[in-house]
Design a protein around this motif. Structure first.
Motif, short mmCIF file in Angstrom:
data_model
loop_
_atom_site.label_atom_id
_atom_site.label_comp_id
_atom_site.label_asym_id
_atom_site.label_seq_id
_atom_site.Cartn_x
_atom_site.Cartn_y
_atom_site.Cartn_z
N CYS A 74 -29.38 -47.84 -31.51
CA CYS A 74 -28.63 -46.60 -31.25
C CYS A 74 -27.72 -46.25 -32.43
O CYS A 74 -27.60 -45.08 -32.81
CB CYS A 74 -27.82 -46.74 -29.98
N ILE A 75 -27.08 -47.27 -33.03
CA ILE A 75 -26.21 -47.01 -34.18
C ILE A 75 -27.03 -46.50 -35.37
O ILE A 75 -26.65 -45.53 -36.04
CB ILE A 75 -25.45 -48.28 -34.56
N ILE A 76 -28.16 -47.14 -35.64
CA ILE A 76 -29.02 -46.70 -36.75
C ILE A 76 -29.53 -45.30 -36.50
O ILE A 76 -29.56 -44.45 -37.42
CB ILE A 76 -30.19 -47.70 -36.94
N ALA A 77 -29.94 -45.02 -35.26
CA ALA A 77 -30.44 -43.67 -34.94
C ALA A 77 -29.34 -42.64 -35.12
O ALA A 77 -29.60 -41.52 -35.61
CB ALA A 77 -30.96 -43.65 -33.50
N TYR A 78 -28.12 -42.97 -34.73
CA TYR A 78 -26.99 -42.04 -34.88
C TYR A 78 -26.72 -41.73 -36.35
O TYR A 78 -26.42 -40.59 -36.71
CB TYR A 78 -25.75 -42.63 -34.21
N LEU A 79 -26.82 -42.77 -37.21
CA LEU A 79 -26.58 -42.56 -38.64
C LEU A 79 -27.71 -41.81 -39.32
O LEU A 79 -27.48 -41.06 -40.28
CB LEU A 79 -26.35 -43.92 -39.33
N LEU A 80 -28.95 -42.01 -38.84
CA LEU A 80 -30.10 -41.35 -39.46
C LEU A 80 -30.36 -39.97 -38.88
O LEU A 80 -31.15 -39.21 -39.46
CB LEU A 80 -31.36 -42.22 -39.29
N ASN A 81 -29.72 -39.64 -37.78
CA ASN A 81 -29.98 -38.35 -37.12
C ASN A 81 -29.74 -37.14 -38.02
O ASN A 81 -30.52 -36.18 -37.96
CB ASN A 81 -29.13 -38.26 -35.85
N PRO A 82 -28.69 -37.09 -38.86
CA PRO A 82 -28.53 -35.93 -39.74
C PRO A 82 -29.71 -35.70 -40.67
O PRO A 82 -30.08 -34.55 -40.93
CB PRO A 82 -27.25 -36.27 -40.54
N ILE A 83 -30.32 -36.77 -41.18
CA ILE A 83 -31.50 -36.62 -42.04
C ILE A 83 -32.66 -36.04 -41.25
O ILE A 83 -33.37 -35.14 -41.72
CB ILE A 83 -31.88 -37.97 -42.67
N VAL A 84 -32.87 -36.57 -40.04
CA VAL A 84 -33.97 -36.08 -39.20
C VAL A 84 -33.76 -34.59 -38.85
O VAL A 84 -34.70 -33.79 -38.89
CB VAL A 84 -34.08 -36.93 -37.92
N LYS A 85 -32.53 -34.21 -38.53
CA LYS A 85 -32.23 -32.81 -38.21
C LYS A 85 -32.47 -31.91 -39.42
O LYS A 85 -33.00 -30.79 -39.28
CB LYS A 85 -30.80 -32.68 -37.73
N THR A 86 -32.10 -32.38 -40.59
CA THR A 86 -32.32 -31.59 -41.80
C THR A 86 -33.80 -31.36 -42.05
O THR A 86 -34.24 -30.24 -42.38
CB THR A 86 -31.68 -32.29 -43.01
N VAL A 87 -34.61 -32.41 -41.90
CA VAL A 87 -36.06 -32.27 -42.09
C VAL A 87 -36.65 -31.34 -41.05
O VAL A 87 -37.52 -30.51 -41.35
CB VAL A 87 -36.74 -33.65 -42.05
N ASP A 88 -36.19 -31.43 -39.80
CA ASP A 88 -36.68 -30.52 -38.75
C ASP A 88 -36.36 -29.07 -39.09
O ASP A 88 -37.21 -28.18 -38.90
CB ASP A 88 -36.04 -30.90 -37.41
N ASN A 89 -35.15 -28.82 -39.56
CA ASN A 89 -34.77 -27.45 -39.90
C ASN A 89 -35.59 -26.88 -41.04
O ASN A 89 -35.81 -25.66 -41.11
CB ASN A 89 -33.28 -27.40 -40.27
N LEU A 90 -36.05 -27.74 -41.94
CA LEU A 90 -36.85 -27.27 -43.07
C LEU A 90 -38.34 -27.14 -42.72
O LEU A 90 -39.00 -26.19 -43.16
CB LEU A 90 -36.68 -28.22 -44.26
N LEU A 91 -38.86 -28.10 -41.93
CA LEU A 91 -40.30 -28.15 -41.69
C LEU A 91 -40.76 -27.25 -40.54
O LEU A 91 -41.84 -26.65 -40.62
CB LEU A 91 -40.73 -29.59 -41.41
#
Length: 463
Positions: A74-91
């Protein structure tokens, strides 16, 4: 006949609503008695829980150890979530132009975002290990080898300094020599005993380290599932909140959850980026000035900078001592450099990255750090500020809500020495003679700046 049968089947196929519009008086009395019984039962259970606090603590610790991979995930997912959201917004917009299946678009975008985040995480960890571990090992090894000689040289320099022959000077020289001899004796005896004890427990430490690494690897796998289904988990949590609480209380809980995520996300991620930049700037600055222990000092400064307010000083003091043992003049230059670097961080870099993510003044930041550090150590110093910010926001929300119900201004600036609330509950400011009725109270969807401007206009009209 068939039509009536069809209507009947349709009616009974729908989920019925169980219960009447309101409970009967007998049921109300029963509910009241049940409430008293539950209160007494909870008090008794709490009393027996305090008697068995050690056993409960062991059980909680065991459960936490078992759930460590889930917590890490959960901690790793919380820290990586901004990167995933950025890729979603672009793709997502690009893929929607070429594909009509929105579910497949979402799946491809989410997979690409998770893959990108994990690749960046692995690259970052490998790069840091390759850069830091050899240099840190070399710096620590040189420090252990050269520290006794540096202390002797420092003693000799101090002894050769020409001072007056006063009794105070003689006492200072004797105390300094005695302290240095004691410290060197500690390095040769007590320190070696400590090293031998650590080496004897090395096997146990390696096993624990491997166990934590395994938990972290499992946590990475768990984080993939958390990131892939985060919307579903959020919907399930929201559903549970609305099912268990009233609509009003559920909305309050969801609002606080959103605000907590905003405070913690903005603070933790922003502070990590800020500390990484400060560590890199410190490394380049020390390299240009040809300072000893460049990478070791940069790591110390970068890591301790994560702690607000006190962090820069916590990292600068031991680093300055290390450099001064090698070269006192360079140690003085390092102190000046760190002061300039922290001024840059506190006045320019930090506000740009963090903004006002916590909403706390400097005084409350100090209180949060001291309280968190005293109770939970380093982790408390790090997480105490956002935690205290959430509690501060909750208290402010409660107080503002109660003031609004009393039709009193919620902003603290209104309660100066020239203001009071009369016995009828009316707010009065002596300077402008503006009453509470003249103020614009917060309404849902009203902009705060617009309310403040209207209140200022009301004060001018009162004058």
């Amino acid at each position: 006949m068939s039509k009536d049968k069809s209507d009947e089947n349709t009616y009974y196929s729908n989920s019925p609503k169980i219960g009447r519009k309101g409970p009967s008086k007998l049921r109300q009395q029963f509910n009241r008695g049940m409430t008293y019984f539950l209160v007494v039962l909870v008090c008794i259970l709490f009393y027996f829980a305090m008697l068995r606090i050690e056993a409960i603590s062991r059980v909680v610790t065991m459960i936490m150890d078992v759930l460590k991979p889930i917590i890490y995930g959960c901690i790793i997912a919380y820290l990586l979530n901004p990167i995933v959201k950025t890729v979603d917004n672009l793709l997502v917009p690009a893929l929607e132009k070429r594909m009509n299946n929105k579910e497949r678009v979402r799946s491809l975008s989410r997979g690409a975002g998770i893959f990108t985040a994990l690749v960046l995480l692995v690259v970052l960890i490998v790069a840091l290990c390759n850069l830091m571990i050899p240099e840190l090992y070399s710096s620590i090894r040189n420090l252990i080898i050269t520290l006794p000689g540096q202390l002797n040289e420092l003693v000799n320099r101090f002894s050769n300094v020409t001072l007056d022959d006063s009794a105070m000077t003689t006492v200072m020289k004797a105390a300094f020599k005695e302290g240095t001899a004691t410290f060197q004796n500690w390095l040769r005896t007590d320190l070696m005993d400590m090293v031998n004890e650590v080496m004897s427990q090395l096997t146990f430490g390696v096993i624990n380290l491997l166990s934590e690494l395994v938990n972290a690897l499992i946590g990475v796998i768990v984080s993939i599932y958390v990131l892939y289904g985060k919307e579903k988990f959020a919907c399930q949590a929201k559903k549970g909140v609305y099912a268990l609480l009233t609509s009003e209380h559920a909305n309050i809980v969801l609002h606080l959850a959103t605000k907590t995520n905003e405070i913690f996300g903005g603070f933790i991620i922003g502070k990590m980026i800020d500390s990484a930049i400060i560590g890199v700037l410190c490394f380049f600055g020390l390299s240009i000035m040809n300072m000893p222990y460049t990478l070791l000092v940069s790591v110390i400064v970068g890591v301790t900078n994560v702690i607000p307010f006190f962090g820069p000083y916590i990292g600068a003091v031991p680093s300055a001592i290390l450099i001064m043992l090698s070269d006192p003049i360079k140690g003085l230059y390092f102190i000046i450099f760190v002061l300039i670097l922290q001024q840059f961080d506190g006045n320019i870099l930090g506000p740009k990255i963090l903004g006002n993510s916590t909403g706390l003044s400097a005084f409350w930041v100090i209180v949060a750090i001291l309280l968190g550090g005293g109770l939970f150590g380093f982790l408390g110093m790090l997480m105490g500020v956002p935690t205290f910010a959430v509690l501060y926001y909750i208290v402010k929300l409660i107080l503002d809500n109660r003031l609004e119900k009393k039709k009193l201004p919620a902003d603290s600036g209104y309660y100066d020495t020239m203001s009071y609330v009369d016995n009828n509950g009316k707010y009065v400011h002596l300077k402008s003679q503006v009453s509470c009725d003249d103020y614009v109270h917060p309404q849902p969807g009203t902009d705060e700046d617009e309310r403040d401007e209207k209140n200022e206009n009301n004060e001018e009209e009162g004058e």
